[in-house]
Design a protein around this motif. Structure first.
Motif, PDB file in Angstrom:
ATOM      1  N   LEU A 267       0.895  -1.078  -0.120  1.00 40.49           N
ATOM      2  CA  LEU A 267      -0.103  -0.066   0.149  1.00 40.49           C
ATOM      3  C   LEU A 267       0.804   1.246  -0.096  1.00 40.49           C
ATOM      4  O   LEU A 267       0.429   2.210  -0.773  1.00 40.49           O
ATOM      5  CB  LEU A 267      -0.941  -0.106   1.199  1.00 40.49           C
ATOM      6  CG  LEU A 267      -2.039  -0.947   1.318  1.00 40.49           C
ATOM      7  CD1 LEU A 267      -2.614  -1.199   2.634  1.00 40.49           C
ATOM      8  CD2 LEU A 267      -3.188  -0.756   0.037  1.00 40.49           C
ATOM      9  N   SER A 268       2.028   1.145   0.771  1.00 38.38           N
ATOM     10  CA  SER A 268       2.868   2.292   0.849  1.00 38.38           C
ATOM     11  C   SER A 268       3.411   2.842  -0.403  1.00 38.38           C
ATOM     12  O   SER A 268       3.881   3.843  -0.582  1.00 38.38           O
ATOM     13  CB  SER A 268       3.960   2.191   2.159  1.00 38.38           C
ATOM     14  OG  SER A 268       4.920   1.123   1.731  1.00 38.38           O
ATOM     15  N   ILE A 269       3.831   1.793  -1.442  1.00 36.48           N
ATOM     16  CA  ILE A 269       4.413   2.011  -2.391  1.00 36.48           C
ATOM     17  C   ILE A 269       3.713   1.973  -3.630  1.00 36.48           C
ATOM     18  O   ILE A 269       4.156   2.184  -4.814  1.00 36.48           O
ATOM     19  CB  ILE A 269       5.644   1.163  -2.756  1.00 36.48           C
ATOM     20  CG1 ILE A 269       5.215  -0.448  -2.918  1.00 36.48           C
ATOM     21  CG2 ILE A 269       6.700   0.963  -1.712  1.00 36.48           C
ATOM     22  CD1 ILE A 269       6.098  -1.480  -3.105  1.00 36.48           C
ATOM     23  N   GLY A 270       2.450   1.922  -3.614  1.00 40.87           N
ATOM     24  CA  GLY A 270       1.351   2.070  -4.749  1.00 40.87           C
ATOM     25  C   GLY A 270       1.296   0.718  -5.483  1.00 40.87           C
ATOM     26  O   GLY A 270       0.945   0.913  -6.598  1.00 40.87           O
ATOM     27  N   MET A 271       1.652  -0.154  -4.674  1.00 40.14           N
ATOM     28  CA  MET A 271       1.467  -1.451  -5.514  1.00 40.14           C
ATOM     29  C   MET A 271       0.362  -2.407  -5.118  1.00 40.14           C
ATOM     30  O   MET A 271      -0.470  -2.077  -4.016  1.00 40.14           O
ATOM     31  CB  MET A 271       2.693  -2.330  -4.885  1.00 40.14           C
ATOM     32  CG  MET A 271       2.641  -4.006  -5.556  1.00 40.14           C
ATOM     33  SD  MET A 271       3.984  -4.994  -4.865  1.00 40.14           S
ATOM     34  CE  MET A 271       3.534  -6.528  -5.445  1.00 40.14           C
ATOM     35  N   PRO A 272      -0.406  -2.922  -6.059  1.00 41.73           N
ATOM     36  CA  PRO A 272      -1.674  -3.533  -5.994  1.00 41.73           C
ATOM     37  C   PRO A 272      -1.511  -4.812  -4.827  1.00 41.73           C
ATOM     38  O   PRO A 272      -0.266  -5.189  -4.974  1.00 41.73           O
ATOM     39  CB  PRO A 272      -2.228  -4.208  -7.143  1.00 41.73           C
ATOM     40  CG  PRO A 272      -1.504  -3.516  -8.248  1.00 41.73           C
ATOM     41  CD  PRO A 272      -0.362  -2.829  -7.468  1.00 41.73           C
ATOM     42  N   LEU A 273      -2.578  -4.878  -4.066  1.00 40.23           N
ATOM     43  CA  LEU A 273      -2.380  -6.139  -3.040  1.00 40.23           C
ATOM     44  C   LEU A 273      -2.303  -7.357  -3.521  1.00 40.23           C
ATOM     45  O   LEU A 273      -1.669  -8.388  -3.127  1.00 40.23           O
ATOM     46  CB  LEU A 273      -3.672  -6.247  -2.244  1.00 40.23           C
ATOM     47  CG  LEU A 273      -3.823  -4.672  -1.095  1.00 40.23           C
ATOM     48  CD1 LEU A 273      -4.954  -4.955  -0.239  1.00 40.23           C
ATOM     49  CD2 LEU A 273      -2.494  -4.612  -0.490  1.00 40.23           C
ATOM     50  N   GLN A 274      -2.821  -7.692  -4.756  1.00 45.97           N
ATOM     51  CA  GLN A 274      -2.691  -9.012  -5.432  1.00 45.97           C
ATOM     52  C   GLN A 274      -2.889  -9.974  -4.491  1.00 45.97           C
ATOM     53  O   GLN A 274      -2.206 -10.896  -4.661  1.00 45.97           O
ATOM     54  CB  GLN A 274      -1.476  -8.978  -6.217  1.00 45.97           C
ATOM     55  CG  GLN A 274      -1.056  -7.871  -7.373  1.00 45.97           C
ATOM     56  CD  GLN A 274       0.173  -7.853  -7.965  1.00 45.97           C
ATOM     57  OE1 GLN A 274       1.159  -8.510  -7.468  1.00 45.97           O
ATOM     58  NE2 GLN A 274       0.059  -7.399  -9.224  1.00 45.97           N
ATOM     59  N   THR A 275      -3.986  -9.835  -3.945  1.00 38.30           N
ATOM     60  CA  THR A 275      -4.367 -11.023  -3.010  1.00 38.30           C
ATOM     61  C   THR A 275      -5.317 -12.086  -3.445  1.00 38.30           C
ATOM     62  O   THR A 275      -6.252 -11.623  -3.957  1.00 38.30           O
ATOM     63  CB  THR A 275      -4.792 -10.566  -1.542  1.00 38.30           C
ATOM     64  OG1 THR A 275      -5.356 -11.796  -0.889  1.00 38.30           O
ATOM     65  CG2 THR A 275      -5.829  -9.584  -1.783  1.00 38.30           C
ATOM     66  N   ASP A 276      -5.075 -13.318  -3.562  1.00 39.91           N
ATOM     67  CA  ASP A 276      -5.996 -14.192  -4.236  1.00 39.91           C
ATOM     68  C   ASP A 276      -7.173 -14.382  -3.282  1.00 39.91           C
ATOM     69  O   ASP A 276      -8.427 -14.530  -3.795  1.00 39.91           O
ATOM     70  CB  ASP A 276      -5.414 -15.796  -4.359  1.00 39.91           C
ATOM     71  CG  ASP A 276      -4.297 -15.710  -5.126  1.00 39.91           C
ATOM     72  OD1 ASP A 276      -4.023 -14.691  -5.765  1.00 39.91           O
ATOM     73  OD2 ASP A 276      -3.491 -16.931  -5.128  1.00 39.91           O
ATOM     74  N   ALA A 277      -7.061 -14.179  -2.022  1.00 42.97           N
ATOM     75  CA  ALA A 277      -8.218 -14.152  -1.103  1.00 42.97           C
ATOM     76  C   ALA A 277      -9.425 -13.162  -1.699  1.00 42.97           C
ATOM     77  O   ALA A 277     -10.589 -13.585  -1.390  1.00 42.97           O
ATOM     78  CB  ALA A 277      -7.757 -13.814   0.276  1.00 42.97           C
ATOM     79  N   SER A 278      -8.878 -12.110  -2.227  1.00 42.43           N
ATOM     80  CA  SER A 278      -9.864 -11.176  -2.577  1.00 42.43           C
ATOM     81  C   SER A 278     -10.773 -11.790  -3.972  1.00 42.43           C
ATOM     82  O   SER A 278     -12.109 -11.519  -3.955  1.00 42.43           O
ATOM     83  CB  SER A 278      -9.474  -9.992  -3.138  1.00 42.43           C
ATOM     84  OG  SER A 278      -8.748 -10.066  -4.109  1.00 42.43           O
TER      85      SER A 278
END
Length: 361
Positions: A267-278
């Motif tokens: 989040l701090s570097i502007g990167m997508p979370l890219q979590t499979d859980a979502s």
């Protein structure tokens, strides 16, 4: 003349003596009739009583000793209760039940409640329960990481709520101000139904269950935890949203704080979370492995295509995941991958991450 008249009187007297007094004879006839009538009445009364107190053959033919759950609701009279008991095979005669109620004056003493009967019970045993009152309790457990849909299914399984009704109420159920109404969310109470073991009356109202669960959450979230979230720039809603993602990504306790740190760094570097859980949250059934095609699902919950947190929580996290978000591990990891046993393996560069993916997946 006088002699002849005297002879006639003697003859009449002898005839009367032979046939008796007619009035007396009639009296005897009527007395006999009354006696027979009284006997008939007694016979019929005995027959009716015997018929009432013997099985009438209308009860359900079931094996004795089988458990029967029954609710006696307000307004049910002896007739309705008796019929229900007979229908379930608890007793063999609703009529006998009603007569016993009248005989003993139980009419206004039968208590409402949820009862556990058995088939083939004695009437004394049935009345002992109904006069004392009984309430059945149900204990159910909501594990950490259950979604609203999972909870709805669990409550229907234990027999205390209809799944569809629960989901309908969950759409807008939000008794606390921090349960914000945000666009694109499915259920406002998602994330705030605290995972715990609950014991409730079997005829508990649906809203009572829901209020109990959100009140549990509100009590578990201490003032210190709320102040900590505020100091980190997190609303309670965002705290629970991130904690729900951590919950779904971690099978083991030691991974929670590290995974929380990974997401904070992204989040701090502007990167997508890219979590499979979502992505799993959008699916009807969980997948062991999310496919590349799944990452193309068009949804605000797709954290491969959309920056930041999901619109709302994707599960109901436990305290451990909430605390992990409030106190993330001091690491520099940016990636992680879970092996087939659910243990996470971490890396700081994408190349390292690909090597771990090839090794463990």
């Amino acid at each position: 003349m006088s002699d002849k008249g005297g002879g006639l009187l003697d003859k009449l007297r002898r005839q009367l003596e032979q046939f008796g007094n007619p009035l007396k004879a009639l009296d005897e006839i009527f007395s006999l009739r009354n006696l027979l009538l009284a006997g008939l009445i007694i016979f019929l009364s005995a027959a009716i009583g015997l018929w009432a107190f013997l099985p009438d053959g209308s009860g359900v033919d079931v094996e004795p000793g089988q458990r029967v759950h029954m609710k006696i609701r307000p307004g049910m009279d002896a007739r309705e209760i008796g019929r229900a008991l007979e229908r379930e095979g608890v007793i063999d005669s609703a009529l006998r039940f009603r007569l016993l109620v009248k005989l003993h004056g139980y009419g206004d003493q039968l208590k409402v409640g949820s009862y556990n009967f058995k088939t083939g019970m004695t009437y004394d045993a049935v009345f002992e329960k109904l006069l004392a009152g009984e309430q059945e309790y149900v204990t159910f457990t909501i594990p950490e990481g259950f979604t609203v849909k999972d909870i709805a299914t669990r409550l229907e399984e234990v027999g205390i709520a209809d799944s569809d009704e629960f989901l309908s109420e969950a759409e807008n159920f939000a008794p606390y101000r921090y349960m914000e109404k945000r666009p694109n969310t499915f259920y406002r109470c998602e994330g705030f139904l605290f995972p715990d073991t609950y014991t409730v009356e079997s005829d508990v109202e649906l809203m009572t269950i829901m209020n109990m669960m959100v009140e549990d959450f509100d009590q578990r979230l201490t003032e210190a935890m709320r102040r900590r979230a505020q100091s980190m720039g997190l609303s309670i809603y965002d705290l629970v949203t991130l904690a729900s993602i951590v919950e779904k990504e971690c099978r083991y306790a030691e991974d929670r704080a590290v995974v929380a740190q990974v997401f904070f760094k992204r989040l701090s570097i502007g990167m997508p979370l890219q979590t499979d859980a979502s992505l799993q949250y959008l699916m009807d059934a969980p997948k062991e492995d999310v496919l590349i095609s799944d990452t193309e699902i068009e949804s605000p919950y797709n954290t491969y295509q959309h920056m930041g947190l999901t619109p709302g929580p994707i599960a109901n996290p436990g305290l451990a995941s909430i605390k992990a978000v409030l106190d993330p591990a001091p690491t520099d990891y940016l990636y992680f991958v879970a092996d087939r046993q659910g243990h996470n393996h971490y890396s700081t560069t994408y190349d390292e991450h690909l090597a771990l993916v090839n090794q463990y997946r």
